[in-house]
Design an enzyme around this catalytic site. Structure first.
Site, PDB file in Angstrom:
ATOM      1  N   TYR A  77      -9.526  11.366   3.841  1.00 43.16           N
ATOM      2  CA  TYR A  77      -9.633  11.230   2.383  1.00 43.16           C
ATOM      3  C   TYR A  77     -10.946  11.806   1.866  1.00 43.16           C
ATOM      4  O   TYR A  77     -11.005  12.348   0.775  1.00 43.16           O
ATOM      5  CB  TYR A  77      -9.503   9.765   1.962  1.00 43.16           C
ATOM      6  CG  TYR A  77      -8.208   9.134   2.389  1.00 43.16           C
ATOM      7  CD1 TYR A  77      -7.002   9.464   1.767  1.00 43.16           C
ATOM      8  CD2 TYR A  77      -8.172   8.209   3.430  1.00 43.16           C
ATOM      9  CE1 TYR A  77      -5.811   8.887   2.168  1.00 43.16           C
ATOM     10  CE2 TYR A  77      -6.979   7.626   3.836  1.00 43.16           C
ATOM     11  CZ  TYR A  77      -5.798   7.963   3.205  1.00 43.16           C
ATOM     12  OH  TYR A  77      -4.623   7.397   3.607  1.00 43.16           O
ATOM     13  N   HIS A 112       0.098  11.810  -6.013  1.00 43.69           N
ATOM     14  CA  HIS A 112      -0.465  11.921  -4.660  1.00 43.69           C
ATOM     15  C   HIS A 112       0.637  11.820  -3.598  1.00 43.69           C
ATOM     16  O   HIS A 112       0.736  12.656  -2.699  1.00 43.69           O
ATOM     17  CB  HIS A 112      -1.519  10.812  -4.457  1.00 43.69           C
ATOM     18  CG  HIS A 112      -2.041  10.704  -3.058  1.00 43.69           C
ATOM     19  ND1 HIS A 112      -3.216  11.307  -2.643  1.00 43.69           N
ATOM     20  CD2 HIS A 112      -1.555  10.085  -1.958  1.00 43.69           C
ATOM     21  CE1 HIS A 112      -3.415  11.055  -1.372  1.00 43.69           C
ATOM     22  NE2 HIS A 112      -2.424  10.316  -0.922  1.00 43.69           N
ATOM     23  N   GLU A 113       1.464  10.804  -3.728  1.00 41.95           N
ATOM     24  CA  GLU A 113       2.506  10.584  -2.721  1.00 41.95           C
ATOM     25  C   GLU A 113       3.516  11.729  -2.702  1.00 41.95           C
ATOM     26  O   GLU A 113       3.980  12.152  -1.642  1.00 41.95           O
ATOM     27  CB  GLU A 113       3.230   9.255  -2.976  1.00 41.95           C
ATOM     28  CG  GLU A 113       2.346   8.022  -2.827  1.00 41.95           C
ATOM     29  CD  GLU A 113       1.637   7.938  -1.487  1.00 41.95           C
ATOM     30  OE1 GLU A 113       2.175   8.438  -0.481  1.00 41.95           O
ATOM     31  OE2 GLU A 113       0.532   7.386  -1.449  1.00 41.95           O
ATOM     32  N   HIS A 142      -6.377   0.396   5.476  1.00 39.18           N
ATOM     33  CA  HIS A 142      -6.401   1.364   6.566  1.00 39.18           C
ATOM     34  C   HIS A 142      -7.007   0.836   7.854  1.00 39.18           C
ATOM     35  O   HIS A 142      -6.838   1.445   8.912  1.00 39.18           O
ATOM     36  CB  HIS A 142      -7.129   2.634   6.110  1.00 39.18           C
ATOM     37  CG  HIS A 142      -6.500   3.254   4.897  1.00 39.18           C
ATOM     38  ND1 HIS A 142      -6.528   2.652   3.649  1.00 39.18           N
ATOM     39  CD2 HIS A 142      -5.791   4.406   4.731  1.00 39.18           C
ATOM     40  CE1 HIS A 142      -5.885   3.402   2.769  1.00 39.18           C
ATOM     41  NE2 HIS A 142      -5.429   4.478   3.397  1.00 39.18           N
ATOM     42  N   HIS A 189       2.549  14.517  -0.476  1.00 38.32           N
ATOM     43  CA  HIS A 189       2.953  14.333   0.927  1.00 38.32           C
ATOM     44  C   HIS A 189       4.415  14.728   1.121  1.00 38.32           C
ATOM     45  O   HIS A 189       4.782  15.398   2.083  1.00 38.32           O
ATOM     46  CB  HIS A 189       2.804  12.870   1.327  1.00 38.32           C
ATOM     47  CG  HIS A 189       1.382  12.402   1.470  1.00 38.32           C
ATOM     48  ND1 HIS A 189       0.462  13.034   2.286  1.00 38.32           N
ATOM     49  CD2 HIS A 189       0.730  11.353   0.931  1.00 38.32           C
ATOM     50  CE1 HIS A 189      -0.696  12.368   2.234  1.00 38.32           C
ATOM     51  NE2 HIS A 189      -0.565  11.350   1.415  1.00 38.32           N
ATOM     52  N   HIS A 196       0.841  -1.201   0.000  1.00 41.17           N
ATOM     53  CA  HIS A 196       0.000   0.000   0.000  1.00 41.17           C
ATOM     54  C   HIS A 196       0.878   1.255   0.000  1.00 41.17           C
ATOM     55  O   HIS A 196       1.762   1.411   0.841  1.00 41.17           O
ATOM     56  CB  HIS A 196      -0.960   0.014   1.195  1.00 41.17           C
ATOM     57  CG  HIS A 196      -1.959   1.115   1.072  1.00 41.17           C
ATOM     58  ND1 HIS A 196      -3.124   0.973   0.337  1.00 41.17           N
ATOM     59  CD2 HIS A 196      -1.939   2.400   1.497  1.00 41.17           C
ATOM     60  CE1 HIS A 196      -3.774   2.110   0.338  1.00 41.17           C
ATOM     61  NE2 HIS A 196      -3.079   2.999   1.032  1.00 41.17           N
ATOM     62  N   ALA A 197       0.604   2.150  -0.942  1.00 40.36           N
ATOM     63  CA  ALA A 197       1.478   3.306  -1.138  1.00 40.36           C
ATOM     64  C   ALA A 197       1.561   4.190   0.103  1.00 40.36           C
ATOM     65  O   ALA A 197       0.565   4.445   0.762  1.00 40.36           O
ATOM     66  CB  ALA A 197       0.954   4.137  -2.314  1.00 40.36           C
ATOM     67  N   GLU A 235      -3.682  14.973   2.539  1.00 40.28           N
ATOM     68  CA  GLU A 235      -4.123  14.082   1.465  1.00 40.28           C
ATOM     69  C   GLU A 235      -4.486  14.840   0.188  1.00 40.28           C
ATOM     70  O   GLU A 235      -4.550  14.250  -0.894  1.00 40.28           O
ATOM     71  CB  GLU A 235      -5.319  13.253   1.930  1.00 40.28           C
ATOM     72  CG  GLU A 235      -5.023  12.320   3.095  1.00 40.28           C
ATOM     73  CD  GLU A 235      -3.874  11.362   2.825  1.00 40.28           C
ATOM     74  OE1 GLU A 235      -3.602  11.082   1.648  1.00 40.28           O
ATOM     75  OE2 GLU A 235      -3.234  10.929   3.805  1.00 40.28           O
TER      76      GLU A 235
END
Ligand code: X8Z
Ligand code: ZN
Length: 664
Positions: A554, A415-416, A544, A419, A385-386, A443
């Protein structure tokens, strides 16, 4: 189609995030101090000391967690559980020490830091050392079980085991009803053994939350929004109310298409709900993989990003093969394929970095590229999971993914990196403020960039061909985005509706699965095609839950990202319709974004939001503005259909209650 541009690799460099992010909240690192605070310490001195101890102990904790997530075995799990145990014990000690400052005079910044201290972990730990040990062992074990989860069929030589990635590939590409059902049901066997651990986990964290002064863990999670727990809960209801009509139209359209594909009886489940295994995604949270079935217009310019990335991989593979000519053993071929997978994964990541750099943001540090896990290793289990990691608050940032050349993973990289850029920006803040304005902000950063990945942008990087300027092309582009964003909204809400109920005791262990499917039905209008009794623990099949990452973030992000996007388009001086805006390459938009990232959690999020957007409320009107053309189109498509669904039972077997159906 022209794929050459993707090959032009940009300068390499990188980094990642750790505090907050997609990861479980980093628990504070082990401090050297014991439970005793130096006597006579002022509140300011206390906060300064905690910041310093936290910073010092942080790398040891993240290193242990990184190892246990990228090298799952008993030893790494033992080390990670121990490190976590020390961190949580230290956090409890700090929280205890902070009590002496309650009601005392102090600066607003110090008061905020102390308040944030109490919310630093999503896993509040009991003070009892035996229970603390038990908790960290359970948490590490559950995440390990998820990461190593494997569905095996057949015996002896015919035995075949598949992990999540393989099973997801079935849902992504295979349109055979039974093959999808097998993949979906197969993955959901891996969480059956987690139920006992999760039940105990809930008891333990609730005890910890209670000792910290919260009614339960859910209330603690809802306390991180600069408003009361009741207020944020009402906010999520309000926002959902804004977007629900749009979701219902998309749901209606998808159901009609499924019925065309699989037949009137198999295309839906009783009550007009969508069959859980046919949505192209294990959790029905993103319907983008159904593009082949749901694409509005066939000849309006291709947006087949997955196809383009696969072609890129084939090109990389051909290049690797020419490096190693002649006879090759199967292990050599496997190595060559691995090299090509790594090559395409890095190209995809460089492409994402390029977007951030086009806004004026920094190159990722060199260590990002050497320490990141880009693809699934062949020799061990990892948590695929990323996630994005800040290892040391000083530039050692990494992402951990199992990248495959498809659209979903491509946007997940953007997306990552959101962060990561947030982490790098707020590294200048004191450790207690090194976090998102709230977790939904964290997020939303990368996803804001994803919204700016318009067909024009995709064409400019050579991922899709020439785009038409037509009504049909617009609807196609809107559909592509809606399948990722609109389909997600009810899912983003239901996970924590379930957990809030589990934590506050309104959902009992004996009803875990029943309540799960009731919420899936109520919010998503999705149902399994065969009964899912309490022998299953279907919540545990979503990362999660065993990973204990709060999920409301999210949902909030999927509203906020449209507000951010609109604000950045404004900053870029853009004047056209919202859905066509890309601020790629715009330094003014970049500066505005960067200013927000720099603030971290140092002030209430309302203030941060106001600085960016001019308003201080979360609001879904930008979502509706963005999707206005599609919503209009969907209404026409659905005309004459009975839209909506009846969430009457947890299983397909339950007969639909005739409730007043809504007209499309
Ligand atoms: O977990 C994630 C990220 C890491 S924070 C990959 N996401 C949610 C999910 O996959 O369920 C991003 C969107 C929703
Ligand atoms: Zn994330």
């Amino acid at each position: 189609m022209n794929h050459r541009h993707l090959l032009l690799s940009l300068a390499v460099a990188t980094s990642l995030l750790s505090l907050s992010a997609c990861k479980k909240e980093p628990t504070p690192a082990t401090g050297t101090a014991g439970t005793q605070a130096p006597s006579g310490e002022t509140a300011d001195q206390f906060v300064a000391r905690v910041n310093e101890e936290y910073r010092k102990a942080f790398p040891e904790m993240t290193a242990a967690q990184w190892l246990s997530s990228t090298y799952i075995n008993d030893d790494s799990q033992l080390i990670a559980a121990k490190a976590n145990e020390r961190s949580l014990a230290q956090l409890n000690a700090w929280i205890e020490q902070a009590k002496q400052y309650e009601g005392k005079e102090m600066s607003p910044q110090t008061a905020r830091a102390i308040q944030l201290l109490k919310l630093m972990t999503a896993m509040p730990a009991p003070k009892d050392p035996a229970k603390l040990t038990e908790l960290t062992q359970i948490a590490t074990r559950m995440e390990g079980m998820y990461g190593a989860g494997s569905y095996c069929t057949g015996n002896g030589d015919a035995k075949k085991c598949r992990q999540l990635g393989d099973l997801e590939d079935v849902l992504r590409h295979n349109r055979d009803y039974d093959a999808q059902l097998d993949a979906w049901q197969g993955w959901h066997t891996i969480s059956q053994p987690m139920r006992k651990d999760y039940t105990r986990f809930v008891e333990l964290v609730n005890e910890g939350a209670h000792e910290m002064g919260f009614a339960d863990t859910g209330e603690m999670w809802r306390s991180g929004y600069d408003m009361t727990p009741a207020e944020i809960s009402a906010e999520t209801d309000r926002l959902w109310g804004q977007v629900k009509p749009l979701y219902e139209q998309l749901h209606c359209y998808a159901r009609t298409k499924l019925e065309t594909k699989y037949g009137a009886d198999k295309g839906h489940v009783a009550g007009n709900m969508l069959p859980a295994h046919l949505m192209g995604n294990m959790w029905q949270q993103d319907w983008g993989n159904l593009w082949d079935m749901l694409q509005p217009y066939q000849n309006a310019g291709s947006l087949d990003i997955t196809g383009a990335l696969e072609a890129q991989y084939q090109q990389d593979l051909a290049a690797e093969l020419t490096k190693h000519p002649g006879e090759r053993s199967s292990s050599q071929i496997s190595q060559i394929e691995h090299d090509a997978q790594l090559a395409v994964a890095k190209q995809m990541t460089e492409r994402a970095q390029d977007f951030y750099m086009s806004l004026g943001m920094q190159k990722l540090p060199e260590s990002y590229w050497t320490k990141t896990q880009f693809i699934k290793p062949r020799d061990r289990d990892v948590v695929c999971h990323a996630s994005a990691w800040d290892m040391n608050m000083a530039g050692d940032v990494r992402t951990k993914m199992c990248i495959k050349p498809n659209e979903e993973d491509f946007t997940t990289i953007y997306h990552e990196l959101g962060h990561i850029y947030y982490d790098l920006a707020y590294n200048k803040q004191p450790p207690l403020f090194q976090n998102g304005a709230h977790d939904g902000f964290h997020e939303a950063i990368g996803d804001t960039i994803v919204l700016a990945m318009t067909p024009k942008y995709l064409q400019s990087i050579g991922l899709v061909g020439e785009q038409q300027q037509s009504k049909e092309a617009l609807i196609n582009a809107q559909m592509r985005m809606a399948l990722a964003k609109v389909s997600f909204l009810p899912f983003g809400l239901m996970i924590d509706r379930w957990r809030w109920g589990v934590f506050d005791g309104s959902i009992k262990p004996g009803d875990y699965n029943k309540a799960w499917w009731e919420l899936k039905a109520k919010y998503q209008g999705v149902a399994p095609v065969a009964a899912r009794g309490e022998e299953f623990f279907d919540a545990g099949a979503k990362y999660h839950v065993p990973g204990n990452t709060p999920y409301t973030r999210y949902f909030l992000s999927h509203v906020l990202q449209f507000q951010f996007y609109k604000a950045l388009c404004d900053s870029a001086g853009y004047k056209g319709p919202l859905y066509e805006c890309s601020f790629y390459g715009n330094k003014a938009a970049g500066a505005k974004f960067q200013a927000m990232l720099d603030k971290g959690a140092s002030q209430p999020w309302q203030k941060t939001l106001k600085e960016l957007t001019g308003g201080e409320k979360m609001d879904a009107s930008a979502v509706l503005e963005y999707f206005a053309p599609l919503q209009e189109w969907l209404k026409q498509q659905n005309e004459g259909q009975t839209c909506g669904w009846q969430a009457s039972g947890a299983t397909a077997a339950a007969p639909a209650k005739p409730e007043a159906p809504k007209k499309g």
